[in-house]
Design an enzyme around this catalytic site. Structure first.
Site, mmCIF file in Angstrom:
data_model
loop_
_atom_site.group_PDB
_atom_site.id
_atom_site.type_symbol
_atom_site.label_atom_id
_atom_site.label_comp_id
_atom_site.label_asym_id
_atom_site.label_seq_id
_atom_site.Cartn_x
_atom_site.Cartn_y
_atom_site.Cartn_z
ATOM 1 N N TYR A 262 -4.505 -19.196 -22.583
ATOM 2 C CA TYR A 262 -4.911 -17.794 -22.768
ATOM 3 C C TYR A 262 -3.983 -16.757 -22.125
ATOM 4 O O TYR A 262 -3.716 -15.717 -22.733
ATOM 5 C CB TYR A 262 -6.377 -17.608 -22.344
ATOM 6 C CG TYR A 262 -7.321 -17.986 -23.470
ATOM 7 C CD1 TYR A 262 -7.813 -17.024 -24.331
ATOM 8 C CD2 TYR A 262 -7.675 -19.311 -23.699
ATOM 9 C CE1 TYR A 262 -8.661 -17.357 -25.393
ATOM 10 C CE2 TYR A 262 -8.511 -19.662 -24.746
ATOM 11 C CZ TYR A 262 -8.994 -18.682 -25.587
ATOM 12 O OH TYR A 262 -9.814 -19.021 -26.644
ATOM 13 N N GLU B 296 -15.867 -22.407 -26.047
ATOM 14 C CA GLU B 296 -15.014 -23.571 -26.330
ATOM 15 C C GLU B 296 -15.302 -24.703 -25.341
ATOM 16 O O GLU B 296 -15.343 -25.866 -25.716
ATOM 17 C CB GLU B 296 -13.530 -23.145 -26.298
ATOM 18 C CG GLU B 296 -13.168 -22.362 -27.566
ATOM 19 C CD GLU B 296 -11.962 -21.441 -27.429
ATOM 20 O OE1 GLU B 296 -11.143 -21.626 -26.508
ATOM 21 O OE2 GLU B 296 -11.838 -20.513 -28.258
ATOM 22 N N HIS C 67 -10.455 -23.165 -32.590
ATOM 23 C CA HIS C 67 -9.661 -23.420 -31.381
ATOM 24 C C HIS C 67 -9.880 -24.843 -30.859
ATOM 25 O O HIS C 67 -8.943 -25.488 -30.410
ATOM 26 C CB HIS C 67 -10.030 -22.417 -30.277
ATOM 27 C CG HIS C 67 -9.354 -21.085 -30.439
ATOM 28 N ND1 HIS C 67 -9.650 -19.992 -29.667
ATOM 29 C CD2 HIS C 67 -8.369 -20.677 -31.273
ATOM 30 C CE1 HIS C 67 -8.888 -18.970 -30.035
ATOM 31 N NE2 HIS C 67 -8.107 -19.356 -31.009
HETATM 32 C C1 HEM Z 1 -8.817 -13.459 -27.316
HETATM 33 C C2 HEM Z 1 -7.969 -14.391 -27.729
HETATM 34 C C3 HEM Z 1 -7.878 -14.966 -29.111
HETATM 35 C C4 HEM Z 1 -8.349 -14.509 -30.317
HETATM 36 C C5 HEM Z 1 -9.099 -13.224 -30.620
HETATM 37 C C6 HEM Z 1 -7.976 -15.491 -31.327
HETATM 38 C C7 HEM Z 1 -8.264 -15.382 -32.674
HETATM 39 C C8 HEM Z 1 -8.080 -16.381 -33.592
HETATM 40 C C9 HEM Z 1 -8.546 -16.367 -34.975
HETATM 41 C C10 HEM Z 1 -9.298 -15.212 -35.648
HETATM 42 C C11 HEM Z 1 -8.209 -17.532 -35.537
HETATM 43 C C12 HEM Z 1 -8.496 -18.005 -36.981
HETATM 44 C C13 HEM Z 1 -9.857 -18.682 -36.989
HETATM 45 C C14 HEM Z 1 -10.257 -19.122 -38.384
HETATM 46 O O1 HEM Z 1 -9.938 -20.230 -38.776
HETATM 47 O O2 HEM Z 1 -10.876 -18.315 -39.071
HETATM 48 C C15 HEM Z 1 -7.494 -18.300 -34.531
HETATM 49 C C16 HEM Z 1 -6.951 -19.544 -34.730
HETATM 50 C C17 HEM Z 1 -6.021 -20.097 -33.890
HETATM 51 N N1 HEM Z 1 -5.725 -19.675 -32.618
HETATM 52 FE FE1 HEM Z 1 -6.594 -18.161 -31.641
HETATM 53 N N2 HEM Z 1 -7.306 -16.507 -30.724
HETATM 54 C C18 HEM Z 1 -7.206 -16.230 -29.372
HETATM 55 C C19 HEM Z 1 -6.569 -17.011 -28.428
HETATM 56 C C20 HEM Z 1 -5.717 -18.039 -28.733
HETATM 57 C C21 HEM Z 1 -4.844 -18.704 -27.799
HETATM 58 C C22 HEM Z 1 -4.760 -18.391 -26.318
HETATM 59 C C23 HEM Z 1 -4.130 -19.628 -28.500
HETATM 60 C C24 HEM Z 1 -3.047 -20.554 -28.010
HETATM 61 C C25 HEM Z 1 -1.944 -20.117 -27.474
HETATM 62 C C26 HEM Z 1 -4.589 -19.576 -29.871
HETATM 63 C C27 HEM Z 1 -4.131 -20.370 -30.894
HETATM 64 C C28 HEM Z 1 -4.721 -20.468 -32.138
HETATM 65 C C29 HEM Z 1 -4.366 -21.480 -33.126
HETATM 66 C C30 HEM Z 1 -3.297 -22.556 -32.983
HETATM 67 C C31 HEM Z 1 -5.187 -21.240 -34.231
HETATM 68 C C32 HEM Z 1 -5.197 -22.008 -35.541
HETATM 69 C C33 HEM Z 1 -4.289 -21.263 -36.464
HETATM 70 C C34 HEM Z 1 -4.757 -21.355 -37.866
HETATM 71 O O3 HEM Z 1 -5.902 -21.686 -38.123
HETATM 72 O O4 HEM Z 1 -3.953 -21.057 -38.731
HETATM 73 N N3 HEM Z 1 -5.549 -18.597 -29.971
HETATM 74 N N4 HEM Z 1 -7.454 -17.582 -33.356
#
Ligand code: HEM
Length: 152
Positions: A102, A144, A92
């Site tokens: 969020y 973060e 993130h």
């Molecule tokens: C409780 C809330 C959240 C959870 C459980 C979550 C979970 C995850 C996970 C598991 C990943 C992949 C991490 C990895 O590289 O292994 C990820 C990446 C990402 N998350 Fe979140 N996230 C949350 C909130 C958010 C929010 C609020 C945003 C923005 C609106 C966001 C945007 C992203 C983006 C842009 C990525 C990178 C995508 C990628 O690596 O392909 N996330 N998140």
């Protein structure tokens, strides 16, 4: 950190945890429809979010929604999440996710649940998911914030 964890854990009451566990199978079954709808809603209602996902390969961004749904299965073993939390937080910070983002995710997820599950998405179900989401979100935002300070 420990104090906050306790506070958020107390909001995630036992009855809410039970609802989460009970709804995990149906959410998993309908997971693809829910995640697809969630991204549709999020990109439509919050166009700025598109930039955050702009560099991701197709379908890769669904990882976020899948992680939230998958987390339901571990609602009783939250301590097992620490490794996953660190990995997500690092990712993130690389993608510049901030606290302001969020609410967009949970807002879109609850709406998607209503659209896909219909009457199944009762108020109690949505409240339970709201509490579970913020429990996890608060842990992530805190970590973060620390990481952003380290790189500042
Ligand atoms: C409780 C809330 C959240 C959870 C459980 C979550 C979970 C995850 C996970 C598991 C990943 C992949 C991490 C990895 O590289 O292994 C990820 C990446 C990402 N998350 Fe979140 N996230 C949350 C909130 C958010 C929010 C609020 C945003 C923005 C609106 C966001 C945007 C992203 C983006 C842009 C990525 C990178 C995508 C990628 O690596 O392909 N996330 N998140």
């Amino acid at each position: 950190m420990e104090k906050e964890k306790k506070l958020y854990q107390s909001l995630l009451t036992e009855d809410k945890k039970k609802i989460i566990k009970d709804t995990a199978p149906i959410l998993k079954e309908k997971g693809e429809a829910i995640t697809t709808r969630m991204y549709e809603i999020m990109f439509n209602n919050y166009p700025d979010v598109k930039k955050l996902f702009a560099n991701q390969p197709k379908n890769q961004n669904q990882v976020l929604a899948r992680a939230i749904i998958g987390y339901a299965e571990n609602i009783d073993k939250l301590s097992a999440l620490s490794g996953a939390i660190e990995k997500i937080a690092v990712r993130h910070v690389k993608t510049n996710i901030k606290p302001i983002h969020y609410p967009w995710v949970i807002d879109s997820l609850l709406q998607a649940m209503s659209d896909v599950l219909g009457d199944g998405a009762t108020d109690a179900v949505k409240k339970a998911w709201f509490a579970a989401y913020w429990f996890l979100a608060n842990i992530l935002m805190k970590r973060e914030q620390e990481l952003y300070q380290e790189v500042a």
